[in-house]
Design an enzyme around this catalytic site. Sequence first.
Site, PDB file in Angstrom:
ATOM      1  N   ILE A 176       0.814  -1.215   0.000  1.00  0.00           N
ATOM      2  CA  ILE A 176       0.000   0.000   0.000  1.00  0.00           C
ATOM      3  C   ILE A 176       0.847   1.263   0.000  1.00  0.00           C
ATOM      4  CG2 ILE A 176      -1.999  -1.070   1.094  1.00  0.00           C
ATOM      5  CD1 ILE A 176      -1.075   0.018   3.763  1.00  0.00           C
ATOM      6  N   GLY A 177       2.181   1.124  -0.008  1.00  0.00           N
ATOM      7  CA  GLY A 177       3.014   2.321  -0.052  1.00  0.00           C
ATOM      8  C   GLY A 177       4.481   1.969  -0.010  1.00  0.00           C
ATOM      9  N   GLY A 195       8.581   4.194   0.352  1.00  0.00           N
ATOM     10  CA  GLY A 195       9.296   5.455   0.477  1.00  0.00           C
ATOM     11  C   GLY A 195      10.735   5.193   0.850  1.00  0.00           C
ATOM     12  N   GLY A 201      11.160   2.479   3.605  1.00  0.00           N
ATOM     13  CA  GLY A 201      10.822   1.092   3.392  1.00  0.00           C
ATOM     14  C   GLY A 201       9.543   0.924   2.610  1.00  0.00           C
ATOM     15  N   VAL A 202       9.061  -0.326   2.562  1.00  0.00           N
ATOM     16  CA  VAL A 202       7.840  -0.681   1.845  1.00  0.00           C
ATOM     17  C   VAL A 202       6.761  -0.957   2.883  1.00  0.00           C
ATOM     18  CG1 VAL A 202       6.769  -2.262   0.203  1.00  0.00           C
ATOM     19  CG2 VAL A 202       9.193  -1.673  -0.013  1.00  0.00           C
ATOM     20  N   VAL A 203       5.549  -0.488   2.609  1.00  0.00           N
ATOM     21  CA  VAL A 203       4.445  -0.634   3.542  1.00  0.00           C
ATOM     22  C   VAL A 203       3.427  -1.608   2.958  1.00  0.00           C
ATOM     23  CG1 VAL A 203       2.660   0.562   4.857  1.00  0.00           C
ATOM     24  CG2 VAL A 203       4.808   1.724   4.306  1.00  0.00           C
ATOM     25  N   LYS A 243       5.499  -2.607   8.081  1.00  0.00           N
ATOM     26  CA  LYS A 243       6.484  -1.733   7.429  1.00  0.00           C
ATOM     27  C   LYS A 243       7.797  -2.508   7.317  1.00  0.00           C
ATOM     28  CE  LYS A 243       8.445   2.108   5.970  1.00  0.00           C
ATOM     29  NZ  LYS A 243       8.590   3.253   6.862  1.00  0.00           N
ATOM     30  N   ASP A 280       9.918  12.962  10.744  1.00  0.00           N
ATOM     31  CA  ASP A 280       9.517  12.978   9.339  1.00  0.00           C
ATOM     32  C   ASP A 280       8.029  13.318   9.209  1.00  0.00           C
ATOM     33  OD1 ASP A 280      10.047  12.821   6.624  1.00  0.00           O
ATOM     34  OD2 ASP A 280       9.492  10.711   6.505  1.00  0.00           O
TER      35      ASP A 280
END
Length: 946
Positions: free
Chosen positions: A15-16, A18, A21-23, A38, A132
Amino acid sequence: MSQIIADSYEILQQIGSGGGGVVYLGRHLRLGKLVVLKADRRDLTARPEVLRREVDALKNLSHTYIPQVYDFVAENGVVYTVMDYIEGESLDKPLKRGERFSQAQVIKWACQLLEALCYLHSRPPHGILHSDIKPSNLMLTPQGDIRLIDFNIALALGEEGAVRVGFSRGYASPEHYGIDYSGLGATQGVRDEAATRLEEDPATVVSTGAGSSSTGRRTVLLDVRSDIYSAGATLYHLFTGRRPAQDAKEVEAISSKEVSPAVAAIVQKAMEPDPDKRWQTAAEMLRAFERLHENDPRTRRRKRRMAATAGLLALCFLAGGGMTFVGLKQMERTQNAMALAGYSADALEQGDVTGAIQYALQALPQKRGLLDPDDTPQAQRALAKALGVYDLTDGYRASRSIPLASEPLKATLSPEGTRAAAVLQGKVCVYDPQTGAQLAELEAENSALSDALFLDEDTLVYAGPGALTCYRLTEDRALWSGQPATAIARSADGSTVAAVYKEESRAVVYAADGSQRAVVDFNGRQQAVTVNDGFADPEDALLALNGDGSLLAVSFADGGLELFDTTGGDGDIQLFDGSDYTHFEGGFYGKYFAFAATDGGDSVCAVIDTAAGEQTGAFADQTPFHVQSDESGIYVSQDNVLVRLDPKTGAQTELAYTEKDIDAFVHGAEGSVVATEDGVRVFNNQAVELGRSDGGDRGDFLALAGGRTLAASRDVPALRLMEREEHPALVTYDPAFAHDEARLSADGRTVMLFRYDAFRLCRAEGSVLTDVTIPEAQQVYDQQFRRENGDSWLEVVYNDGLVRRYSAVDGSLMGEEQGPVPSGDQYEEFFTDRFKITSPLHGTPEVYDRETGKLVTRLEPDAYLTYVTQVGDYIITEYISAQGDRYGLLLDGNCQVLADLPRLCDITPEGKLVFDDKMGTLRESRIYSLQELLGLAENSLKEEIK
């Protein structure tokens, strides 16, 4: 094939992604709870202790606007942090779509964000820095609130601050780039290679060194003011729709056309390049937002301009523009009132009665000015429903929703229902369910396995940090403490408490005064405990004491089940030495022990006579059984039925029947509370539904005591409460007589219960006068109860036009006559002073002006209109729903709905409303005016404050 992580989490989809990392969206396999995983991109082999330290700190966080972090696992060299799944979308998405937000909206989110930062920055020993903050890390929930997410780069602050790890271009403070503007001029600053890399325009810059950056002159550390800058930059984007420049000195000022000067000043101060000139704490910035109204120069100027404005408005009116201005303002406020009425309905559905009343009151301003519209019918309807003035059936009604700091791990009520307790991450909170006030917050063992239960209304035993603790609420002190514990059981007589700590292979048994009675050795075996005991308790293990505490039932991870004699005798009973069963539940009823065991495919339910040491009954099926056994009886649910089981004969008495399968239930002296995917329902001991909550939350935790129910979900940070309401009866009758309608005679001395083939005539106190069978019932076309000139009768119309009339005095046949043959289309017309109302069998009733013949409005589209009655200035319409339920609507003189009238059955000649609960009682209510409703609401809120 889906990917399974740590044998516990199924990855459903990405779902995401950045810089951090990858979510993934995932699901806890045992609990079915949605989670976020995450996957950290940092090198696990390089610095695993850093990641572990971060997540351990985050697992202790518990705040309304921060998702709960549950787990930290490593799989195939990838580190996963498991946390709450927050439904909704991140705020960067509407920004990318070009959506703009109102100033009031963003101020609300700003306060929520700053409350979260106040909490983070104050965490011991030195606080936690998010590092962040940006729109993509703010999730907007369906309720319109935000959650601050993505803590994988959060930093634990040292005494001097923290070194930077990661940040996002445009939202990061100068310190994130290694630039120090503190105490320097506008053209000065200290830079390092991170600032140089910034000019290469990365989306996110991640420090590669283990230590802090330095230019040779000084180290640039982050502190809470760095988060404040990022919060300000995020608000800048939300207010203006523009992403701020990455260089703090190049940020374009917010114009007064975009936000008020006072708001712009708050954001500008948060984004000062020099951290010494920013807000120094999140609490300071939060106070500035909270005091906006009194500090806004426009608010002060408004007072000075009131006289001039009044004169200006007068001139506008004289010039002919006044009515247009007023009309537009009234339209705007009418729309706002309708929205507030909708909020009231939503709050009531969630069990927040006080909130529902408050929203409805906001939609009904008591001080009306020139610009205020007439009271909207929708708002009056919402207020009447929130107050429950026309819902007169005895039963359970939503009374309160108590918000929690995070999703509950356990929840329960005291024996008399005067206290509620919720186990959260690392603490137990106790509440007064009547007022919602928090009575105590106690530190607990930081484990989802931790239990808390009441010994009485004032005494709570719970899994304290490192020790089982017995606490006296009124004295605000611990009475005694024992060995470490998570799972807890108590005997029915309150004399004994047993406790087990996580996977330890023994149970410690205590007397009510805290003295140790026995240690039960499990011979090396242990209860089923999840690998991650910080996430949630799947409640697969059984731990139960019998009535006097002499027997302890324990299930084990190897599928074993045994009853231990806690007195030191030889009364142990081994039921399973080992098995494939992974889930156990049950308890004691007198000398009987009842339990259910499931292996995910097969399920068994059995009853054991512990005195004789033999089984008295058993069931096996592929559908799981659920069992509750206590001193009141043995209760078993399967599929959509709940029964009481007789341990001797095996006879079953139905206690609840639902459309969907029962996921969980609890039974008490007053009845049963059951949870399905549709919501929570309450039944009495005759299987009659007494109330429901259709909020959609799962009923993972249920309780029933003292005329009060509690329901809580692992996914929702709230306790939902319902309370039993009772109303005086007008007429009582035997509910065994099935009927469609109930009508009072003109003199009020009798009540007629009738259906198409029979009727019963009762006296007002409920005794039966007569039962009459209607002849040739299959030929009945229609029935109408008539009242004219002080007389009352039931009129039965047949398909061939024959009309029979039965007396409401003694039930005798008054006479019969041949009338015209009915058309068969069931078309009817009703008349009031002003309107003609048409009612087709299939179609929506329509209202016409009797003078002009013009269509005025349409009524209920999905129900059949049966009666229309004019009472003074009101019109009351009665309906049969598609499900066969009868109800009414109270309308004003323009046929706008003012109130719902559930189970309305009659209207007396005096204009009183009569309601039939179909359970043996008719109740009566007057029609409440708006002023009466406002008075009731005011009194309700005063009681709430008390």
